[in-house]
Design a protein around this motif. Sequence first.
Motif, PDB file in Angstrom:
ATOM      1  N   SER A 269       0.867  -1.179   0.000  1.00 24.52           N
ATOM      2  CA  SER A 269       0.000   0.000   0.000  1.00 24.52           C
ATOM      3  C   SER A 269       0.906   1.231   0.000  1.00 24.52           C
ATOM      4  O   SER A 269       1.751   1.392   0.891  1.00 24.52           O
ATOM      5  CB  SER A 269      -0.895  -0.005   1.243  1.00 24.52           C
ATOM      6  OG  SER A 269      -1.727  -1.136   1.234  1.00 24.52           O
ATOM      7  N   SER A 270       0.700   2.101  -0.995  1.00 29.23           N
ATOM      8  CA  SER A 270       1.615   3.235  -1.226  1.00 29.23           C
ATOM      9  C   SER A 270       1.866   4.091   0.012  1.00 29.23           C
ATOM     10  O   SER A 270       2.986   4.557   0.241  1.00 29.23           O
ATOM     11  CB  SER A 270       1.052   4.149  -2.303  1.00 29.23           C
ATOM     12  OG  SER A 270       0.708   3.425  -3.434  1.00 29.23           O
ATOM     13  N   CYS A 271       0.814   4.308   0.825  1.00 27.85           N
ATOM     14  CA  CYS A 271       0.971   5.221   1.970  1.00 27.85           C
ATOM     15  C   CYS A 271       1.980   4.685   2.986  1.00 27.85           C
ATOM     16  O   CYS A 271       2.572   5.457   3.741  1.00 27.85           O
ATOM     17  CB  CYS A 271      -0.376   5.497   2.628  1.00 27.85           C
ATOM     18  SG  CYS A 271      -1.265   4.020   3.117  1.00 27.85           S
TER      19      CYS A 271
ATOM     20  N   VAL B 123      -0.701  10.002  -0.067  1.00 29.27           N
ATOM     21  CA  VAL B 123      -1.864   9.645  -0.895  1.00 29.27           C
ATOM     22  C   VAL B 123      -3.130   9.446  -0.063  1.00 29.27           C
ATOM     23  O   VAL B 123      -4.186   9.138  -0.603  1.00 29.27           O
ATOM     24  CB  VAL B 123      -1.581   8.351  -1.702  1.00 29.27           C
ATOM     25  CG1 VAL B 123      -0.640   8.620  -2.857  1.00 29.27           C
ATOM     26  CG2 VAL B 123      -1.025   7.242  -0.801  1.00 29.27           C
ATOM     27  N   ARG B 124      -3.026   9.630   1.245  1.00 28.67           N
ATOM     28  CA  ARG B 124      -4.201   9.372   2.088  1.00 28.67           C
ATOM     29  C   ARG B 124      -5.276  10.447   1.907  1.00 28.67           C
ATOM     30  O   ARG B 124      -4.995  11.533   1.416  1.00 28.67           O
ATOM     31  CB  ARG B 124      -3.778   9.261   3.556  1.00 28.67           C
ATOM     32  CG  ARG B 124      -3.213   7.879   3.850  1.00 28.67           C
ATOM     33  CD  ARG B 124      -2.637   7.801   5.211  1.00 28.67           C
ATOM     34  NE  ARG B 124      -3.598   8.082   6.267  1.00 28.67           N
ATOM     35  CZ  ARG B 124      -4.445   7.207   6.801  1.00 28.67           C
ATOM     36  NH1 ARG B 124      -4.467   5.976   6.342  1.00 28.67           N
ATOM     37  NH2 ARG B 124      -5.248   7.560   7.783  1.00 28.67           N
TER      38      ARG B 124
ATOM     39  N   SER C 283     -10.378   0.311   1.449  1.00 32.20           N
ATOM     40  CA  SER C 283      -9.928  -0.104   0.115  1.00 32.20           C
ATOM     41  C   SER C 283      -8.826  -1.162   0.218  1.00 32.20           C
ATOM     42  O   SER C 283      -8.853  -2.174  -0.466  1.00 32.20           O
ATOM     43  CB  SER C 283      -9.374   1.102  -0.661  1.00 32.20           C
ATOM     44  OG  SER C 283     -10.360   2.090  -0.759  1.00 32.20           O
ATOM     45  N   SER C 284      -7.846  -0.934   1.090  1.00 25.80           N
ATOM     46  CA  SER C 284      -6.658  -1.788   1.106  1.00 25.80           C
ATOM     47  C   SER C 284      -6.671  -2.878   2.173  1.00 25.80           C
ATOM     48  O   SER C 284      -5.875  -3.812   2.104  1.00 25.80           O
ATOM     49  CB  SER C 284      -5.410  -0.921   1.316  1.00 25.80           C
ATOM     50  OG  SER C 284      -5.265  -0.014   0.247  1.00 25.80           O
TER      51      SER C 284
ATOM     52  N   VAL D  71       0.843   0.281  -4.551  1.00 23.87           N
ATOM     53  CA  VAL D  71      -0.506   0.360  -5.102  1.00 23.87           C
ATOM     54  C   VAL D  71      -1.365   1.190  -4.137  1.00 23.87           C
ATOM     55  O   VAL D  71      -1.451   0.863  -2.955  1.00 23.87           O
ATOM     56  CB  VAL D  71      -1.160  -1.045  -5.250  1.00 23.87           C
ATOM     57  CG1 VAL D  71      -2.579  -0.908  -5.824  1.00 23.87           C
ATOM     58  CG2 VAL D  71      -0.326  -1.956  -6.144  1.00 23.87           C
ATOM     59  N   CYS D  72      -1.951   2.267  -4.638  1.00 25.54           N
ATOM     60  CA  CYS D  72      -2.950   3.004  -3.852  1.00 25.54           C
ATOM     61  C   CYS D  72      -4.266   2.933  -4.625  1.00 25.54           C
ATOM     62  O   CYS D  72      -4.462   3.659  -5.614  1.00 25.54           O
ATOM     63  CB  CYS D  72      -2.557   4.469  -3.636  1.00 25.54           C
ATOM     64  SG  CYS D  72      -3.894   5.358  -2.781  1.00 25.54           S
ATOM     65  N   PRO D  73      -5.168   2.052  -4.217  1.00 28.58           N
ATOM     66  CA  PRO D  73      -6.412   1.880  -4.966  1.00 28.58           C
ATOM     67  C   PRO D  73      -7.176   3.195  -5.150  1.00 28.58           C
ATOM     68  O   PRO D  73      -7.672   3.471  -6.249  1.00 28.58           O
ATOM     69  CB  PRO D  73      -7.214   0.904  -4.101  1.00 28.58           C
ATOM     70  CG  PRO D  73      -6.204   0.194  -3.284  1.00 28.58           C
ATOM     71  CD  PRO D  73      -5.084   1.157  -3.054  1.00 28.58           C
ATOM     72  N   GLU D  74      -7.270   3.977  -4.099  1.00 27.47           N
ATOM     73  CA  GLU D  74      -8.136   5.167  -4.184  1.00 27.47           C
ATOM     74  C   GLU D  74      -7.583   6.202  -5.166  1.00 27.47           C
ATOM     75  O   GLU D  74      -8.332   6.788  -5.955  1.00 27.47           O
ATOM     76  CB  GLU D  74      -8.346   5.755  -2.785  1.00 27.47           C
ATOM     77  CG  GLU D  74      -9.160   4.781  -1.915  1.00 27.47           C
ATOM     78  CD  GLU D  74      -9.354   5.214  -0.475  1.00 27.47           C
ATOM     79  OE1 GLU D  74      -9.142   6.399  -0.160  1.00 27.47           O
ATOM     80  OE2 GLU D  74      -9.720   4.342   0.346  1.00 27.47           O
TER      81      GLU D  74
ATOM     82  N   ARG E 202      -9.221  14.049  -0.118  1.00 27.95           N
ATOM     83  CA  ARG E 202     -10.566  13.649  -0.579  1.00 27.95           C
ATOM     84  C   ARG E 202     -11.414  13.329   0.647  1.00 27.95           C
ATOM     85  O   ARG E 202     -10.885  13.220   1.766  1.00 27.95           O
ATOM     86  CB  ARG E 202     -10.470  12.412  -1.491  1.00 27.95           C
ATOM     87  CG  ARG E 202      -9.789  11.220  -0.810  1.00 27.95           C
ATOM     88  CD  ARG E 202      -9.552  10.069  -1.778  1.00 27.95           C
ATOM     89  NE  ARG E 202      -8.722   9.020  -1.180  1.00 27.95           N
ATOM     90  CZ  ARG E 202      -7.407   9.025  -1.155  1.00 27.95           C
ATOM     91  NH1 ARG E 202      -6.733  10.031  -1.674  1.00 27.95           N
ATOM     92  NH2 ARG E 202      -6.731   8.049  -0.593  1.00 27.95           N
TER      93      ARG E 202
ATOM     94  N   SER F  75      -8.096  -0.203   6.259  1.00 28.02           N
ATOM     95  CA  SER F  75      -8.540   0.678   5.165  1.00 28.02           C
ATOM     96  C   SER F  75      -9.719   0.040   4.418  1.00 28.02           C
ATOM     97  O   SER F  75      -9.690  -1.153   4.106  1.00 28.02           O
ATOM     98  CB  SER F  75      -7.379   0.893   4.182  1.00 28.02           C
ATOM     99  OG  SER F  75      -7.885   1.239   2.919  1.00 28.02           O
TER     100      SER F  75
ATOM    101  N   LYS G  68      -2.165  -1.861   3.963  1.00 29.02           N
ATOM    102  CA  LYS G  68      -2.492  -0.954   5.069  1.00 29.02           C
ATOM    103  C   LYS G  68      -3.694  -1.532   5.803  1.00 29.02           C
ATOM    104  O   LYS G  68      -4.707  -1.845   5.177  1.00 29.02           O
ATOM    105  CB  LYS G  68      -2.802   0.450   4.519  1.00 29.02           C
ATOM    106  CG  LYS G  68      -3.244   1.427   5.584  1.00 29.02           C
ATOM    107  CD  LYS G  68      -2.064   1.866   6.437  1.00 29.02           C
ATOM    108  CE  LYS G  68      -2.530   2.561   7.707  1.00 29.02           C
ATOM    109  NZ  LYS G  68      -3.008   1.653   8.759  1.00 29.02           N
TER     110      LYS G  68
HETATM  111  S1  SF4 Z   1      -6.195   3.510  -0.400  1.00 33.17           S
HETATM  112 FE1  SF4 Z   1      -4.729   2.150   0.581  1.00 33.17          FE
HETATM  113  S2  SF4 Z   1      -2.750   2.839  -0.196  1.00 33.17           S
HETATM  114 FE2  SF4 Z   1      -4.222   4.460  -0.641  1.00 33.17          FE
HETATM  115  S3  SF4 Z   1      -4.029   5.819   1.112  1.00 33.17           S
HETATM  116 FE3  SF4 Z   1      -5.709   4.414   1.574  1.00 33.17          FE
HETATM  117  S4  SF4 Z   1      -4.721   2.765   2.711  1.00 33.17           S
HETATM  118 FE4  SF4 Z   1      -3.099   3.882   1.734  1.00 33.17          FE
END
Ligand code: SF4
Length: 315
Positions: free
Chosen positions: A9-11, A17-18, A108-109, A42-45, A54, A106, A103
């Motif tokens: 997870s990129s963050c 990217v959060r 998404s992650s 990878v940051c899905p959002e 956001r 989350s 992460k």
């Molecule tokens: S979507 Fe995943 S990678 Fe992106 S900021 Fe949220 S936890 Fe981190």
Amino acid sequence: MEKIKIGISSCLLGEKVRYDGGHKWDRYITDTLGQYFDWMPVCPEVEYGLPVPREAMHLVGDPEAPRLVTVRTGTDQTEGMLKWVEGRLKTLEQADLCGFIFKSRSPSSGIGGVTVYTPSGMPGRKGAGLFGGAFVRAFPLIPVIDDGRLHDPQLRENFIERVFAYQRWKEFLMHGATIKDLVTFHTEHKLLIFAHSPKHLSVLGRFVADAKKYTAVELLSLYITQFMDALRLLATAKKNTNVLLHIIGYFKKQLSADEKKELLDVLDTYHKGYVPLIVPVVLINHYVRKFDEPYLKKQHYLNPHPIELMLRNHV
Ligand code: SF4
């Protein structure tokens, strides 16, 4: 040594990217694991197209098929995100990953333990994020963990051991994956499998012995599924003690009475939890080298990952 490819997870790498424009940089990941792993962030959002910052999102509804909804305005992002997930998983098939660090918590992650809210806004059962959950279903063999569990010494050691084992499997596949090579792979992993699950060891042994009954594709698929299932089970102090006693059996005749007593005493202190696993393993490795025991020298159990990671110093 070539670095092993790991999704992340990129963050966790410090990328801002959060939803609030921040990150969740984990220095253990970048500074320690980064010496051995080559990251694929990878940051899905953000990859799906949402801006930074956001509106925060959470999961709502059925934990088995949750909806991804923004917290304040209630915008439902589920359909778009699921479409993105489908495409991203296809690209990841080619990525040659040997693990993924997600992460935690989350929507998404997350890969589990993510709160799923009821339609009335109350926290309900736990589930997995849209991307994290889909990744685990699509790639059941690839070792995964989240950053919360990564800081539990036993879960961390187990995850990294699986990453290195899976990478050895991929190398085995790249080098032809003949039955003869499978026998070698299995032989060199016997004690590692034994430390996790004696039951799986006998199942895997039967696959290898009966190799000719299967097509090559069937055999490899059956073997790696059971192999990774075995390694997911934790190697407890009791199981490790059994394996180490078994190893001592290989050279007990060559040891003096004093050496034998010292070794068994050290093993006992490990079993009782006074010293970590690394202590008996270092001593045993010393005798494996001294007596030049060919079978033991090749056992990955005795060196499953780089000693510099100090993973067995804490389990
Ligand atoms: S979507 Fe995943 S990678 Fe992106 S900021 Fe949220 S936890 Fe981190």
